[in-house]
Design an enzyme around this catalytic site. Structure first.
Site, short mmCIF file in Angstrom:
data_model
loop_
_atom_site.label_atom_id
_atom_site.label_comp_id
_atom_site.label_asym_id
_atom_site.label_seq_id
_atom_site.Cartn_x
_atom_site.Cartn_y
_atom_site.Cartn_z
N ASP A 189 -45.95 65.48 14.13
CA ASP A 189 -45.78 64.67 15.49
C ASP A 189 -47.26 64.06 15.83
O ASP A 189 -48.21 64.72 15.65
CB ASP A 189 -45.22 65.82 16.51
CG ASP A 189 -44.84 65.24 17.63
OD1 ASP A 189 -44.47 64.14 17.72
OD2 ASP A 189 -44.37 66.31 18.49
N HIS A 199 -47.75 55.14 12.53
CA HIS A 199 -46.83 55.57 11.15
C HIS A 199 -47.70 55.39 9.96
O HIS A 199 -47.44 55.90 9.19
CB HIS A 199 -45.56 54.83 11.43
CG HIS A 199 -44.87 55.04 12.72
ND1 HIS A 199 -44.55 56.39 12.90
CD2 HIS A 199 -43.84 54.35 13.45
CE1 HIS A 199 -44.03 56.27 14.31
NE2 HIS A 199 -43.57 55.01 14.33
N LEU A 211 -44.20 71.80 -7.05
CA LEU A 211 -44.19 71.93 -5.46
C LEU A 211 -42.68 71.04 -5.28
O LEU A 211 -42.54 69.96 -5.95
CB LEU A 211 -45.46 71.18 -4.88
CG LEU A 211 -44.99 70.70 -3.41
CD1 LEU A 211 -45.11 71.84 -2.57
CD2 LEU A 211 -46.26 69.83 -2.89
#
Lengths: 538, 220
Positions: free
Chosen positions: A304, A321, A415
């Site tokens: 966020d 972004h 991962l």
């Protein structure tokens, strides 16, 4: 493209560009790797600029002072004359002059570079103040970086200034990495006021004596570099989309380099640091969790603050972004370093569809760019990529590309990166409920037999383990419809940092906080056996 | 979104576009031993559907195009409108981290025979190569091996990429379709010297390309 070559001998020009490429490749190391991310035309011209700069730099360092002064003076004079004439017969300058002319680059900036290089070559540096050092950084590196700006399709005038800053940081990184070589030659590129404040002299730097003071000296330089980089970094989002991966790579690479300088501390003065070594920490991160920490097996992150980060800097939302994509790369590297097994990132909620179509288009463009660019690296690091969330509103090509990357990485186990985009937790549970209801209606399951595992197998990622640690950035303290099924026993850490600034220190701080918490999973017992990875000390 | 589309197409499939069509990620022979890092691609084919302009040019030359097995003709209402070639082998670099550098080459099975009043030409051993979005090709014409000129330019950004999610580790069908194919300056010149002034230009779509293959991810 063809018109570009009509005014010159194409084969000789090609050879000149190739020579620039060879010269750059030999000397630039990881920066060359980053240059390869540029679109073809921008890459060719950027290579010509860098090839010229590297060649000039070599002349400035070469041979005896008297000889090199003469050679450099002639080189500078010839260069300027040829640039003004728009033609060169020199095997390397031919491409450089062509680039200067083709892109209409500022000759005054070139003159500034040449003057600074000649001054550096003529006498050992003697910077009294930080401002003196900054003038040098600007002259020998900020100028070349500024000249590159028009090649990258800048959207704003401020991009020129920030590109110059980025060049300065890169040069500062070189100074910190080349200490042993420069010190042996009696050259110190640090401001005298920094040494005076700590009571240090050149001999202290050479010998590595007084390590506490030297550590502080290096920390001050690295911090100054980080401050410059923070100011320069938004430029990565200010250039054409196709050039942004190059810019992000430069920013991340410089961050990694400064991080290595900080890690080495005083030792960088005697050991130096290869830029290749720095790049390796980014490209091939080693699993090295701090001893004694309990590493969460599954970390979820609500990323966020992109837009507020941009607003804070007077930038449009898409720039936020773009910077957020860079932070995601940093997060993955950090997770690999800490040995985290599952990473879930929340990038795009179903609620976000109320935002402007332009912003959404940019978000998807950035996501597609990022995933396709990173696919090879992710595969080499053993990262499995999963897209969790709706796909039907993605552009068809984007959705297909994601399916390919998911398939390619599907058997990786180091991962698992779960990308939650166009996802909403309630939607997920409603969909799971519908599917279970359909199973019940068709007689495949009895209502009384429905258990938690039946809900889980109908979630977006059926084998997703419960979240151990949820991190939300930007200071907001809510889950925002993210993973309601999997967060039931998660520990929450709310970090005030806006997402684009989030990095390894923030993740490590969250893991340390998590590691210190007492988890009872609704019971009276302390952390049960089987709770995530506890790292042995030592 | 044009930038995204170009990126996705050439990035995700990389060397798949143009000549090596759906080349294997990695670089060993198409469908050969499993590649531990990148997996393999198998059961691939390439299809070219001629544009109306290309078909008009065939008519203008009174040329009839036939296909040599295992290449097959694509017909509509009894008229041949294209050809499908199985991919015999292919290698390529998808250049996932450096999109403009996607490159590769392939060997296609089968061939094409062109019958025209001026003669009969049999094209086999088709070995297309992709470099910088330009497709060149070596081939054997009437038994004589040709050199590889830049024959075609592929409008990669205008194609559709199709792949649907499958369970982890399962084979994935990948298709790219409706990629327009244009002649290059070189191929126009070659055509003009052999057949006279063509009715098409470098901006004319000669065909639309579709390619499909099955991608097998690396094993765990």
């Amino acid at each position: 493209m063809e018109n570009e070559w009509v005014d010159v001998d194409a084969s000789e020009l090609c050879e000149s560009y190739e020579l620039c490429a060879r010269v750059s490749q030999d000397r630039l190391g990881p920066v060359w790797t980053a240059l390869e991310l540029l679109p073809e035309e921008a890459r060719r011209h950027a290579t010509a600029l860098n090839g010229f700069a590297v060649w000039t730099d070599a002349l400035a360092d070469d041979s005896e002072p008297g000889v090199r002064q003469q050679a450099l003076a002639r080189w500078c004079a010839d260069t300027l004359a040829e640039v003004r004439a728009g033609h060169s017969d020199h095997p390397l300058r031919r491409a450089f002059v062509h680039t200067m002319r083709r892109a209409e680059l500022d000759v005054a900036v070139l003159e500034e570079f040449l003057d600074a290089t000649r001054a550096d070559s003529a006498a050992p540096p003697g910077f009294v103040t930080v401002a003196d050092q900054r003038r040098y950084l600007r002259g020998v590196a900020g100028t070349i970086s500024e000249l590159m700006t028009p090649l990258l399709g800048p959207r704003t005038g401020d991009a020129v200034r920030l590109m110059s800053l980025l060049g300065e940081v890169c040069q500062l990184g070189d100074i910190l990495a080349d200490f042993p070589i420069d010190l042996a030659a009696g050259r110190c590129y640090l401001p005298g006021e920094d040494l005076d404040r700590l009571g240090l002299d050149l001999e202290d730097l050479r010998s590595g004596r007084r390590r506490d003071a030297l550590d502080e000296l290096i920390a001050v330089q690295a911090a100054r570099g980080r401050a410059l980089l923070e100011e320069a970094a938004p430029v990565a989002g200010m250039v054409e989309a196709s050039c942004q991966p190059f810019m992000h790579a430069m920013v991340l690479g410089t961050e990694a380099h400064l991080g290595e300088v900080e890690r080495l501390g005083w030792r960088v003065l005697v050991e130096g640091l290869s830029s290749t070594t720095s790049a390796e920490t980014l490209i091939r991160p080693r699993r090295e969790p701090p001893a004694g920490l309990r590493i969460p097996g599954h970390v979820a992150v609500v990323m966020d603050g992109n837009r507020r980060w941009a607003t804070q800097r007077g930038l449009p939302a898409p720039d936020g972004h773009s910077a957020g994509g860079r932070a995601l790369m940093r997060l993955i590297v950090s997770a690999l370093r800490l040995g985290i097994g599952h990473l879930s990132v929340f990038g795009f909620s179903t609620e976000n569809w109320s935002r402007s179509p332009e912003e959404l288009a940019r978000v998807f463009e950035a996501a597609a760019e990022w995933i396709t660019r990173a696919a090879r690296w992710l595969q080499e690091q053993g990262v499995r990529v999963r897209w969790c969330g709706r796909r039907d509103r993605l552009e068809e090509n984007v959705a297909s590309a994601l399916a390919i990357v998911e398939s390619m990485t599907s058997t990786n186990a180091t991962l698992t990166l779960n990308v939650f985009a166009d996802y909403g937790g309630r939607d997920e549970l409603v969909a799971a409920t519908r599917r279970l209801a359909a199973e019940a209606v068709s007689g495949r399951i009895r209502p009384e037999d429905i258990g938690p595992e039946d809900i889980a197998r109908h979630c977006a990622a059926p084998d997703l383990p419960d979240v151990d640690l949820l991190i939300r950035t930007s200071g907001e303290q809510r889950t925002s419809n993210f993973l309601p099924w999997h967060l039931v026993y998660a520990e929450f850490v709310f970090d005030p940092t806006y997402w684009p600034d989030f990095g390894y220190p923030h993740l490590l701080a969250a893991v340390i906080e998590y590691s210190g918490r007492h988890r009872r999973f609704g019971g009276d017992d302390a952390d049960p056996v089987g709770d995530p990875v506890a790292v042995e000390a030592g | 979104m044009s930038v995204t589309r170009r990126t996705v197409l050439s990035g995700a499939l990389g060397g798949a576009l143009a000549a090596p069509f759906l080349a294997q990620f990695g670089g060993t022979a198409f469908g050969a031993t499993p590649n531990a890092t990148w997996g393999t691609v198998s059961s691939g084919w390439v299809e070219l559907r001629y544009s109306s302009e290309a078909l008009a040019q065939f008519d203008h030359l009174h040329a009839v195009v036939e296909h040599i097995a295992p290449a097959t003709a694509i017909t509509e209402n009894g008229t041949t409108v294209g050809a499908r070639f199985p991919i015999h082998s292919a290698t390529g670099n998808p250049a996932l981290t450096n999109l403009p550098q996607a490159e590769g080459n392939a060997l296609l099975d089968g061939g094409v025979m062109v019958r025209a009043p001026m003669g009969q030409f049999t094209f086999t051993q088709l070995r297309p190569t992709l470099d910088n979005e330009l497709a060149s090709c070596t081939y054997t014409v009437n038994g004589v091996e040709s050199s590889g000129q830049s024959l075609l330019r592929c409008g990669a950004s205008q194609g559709r990429l199709l792949a649907h999610p499958v369970p982890a580790g399962q084979p994935l069908s990948i298709r790219i379709e409706r990629v327009p194919v244009y002649p290059t300056t070189e191929s126009l010149a070659a055509f003009a010297s052999a057949f006279g002034t063509p009715t098409f230009t470098v901006d004319t779509v000669l065909a639309y390309l579709t390619a499909e293959a099955v991608y097998n991810p690396p094993r765990a």
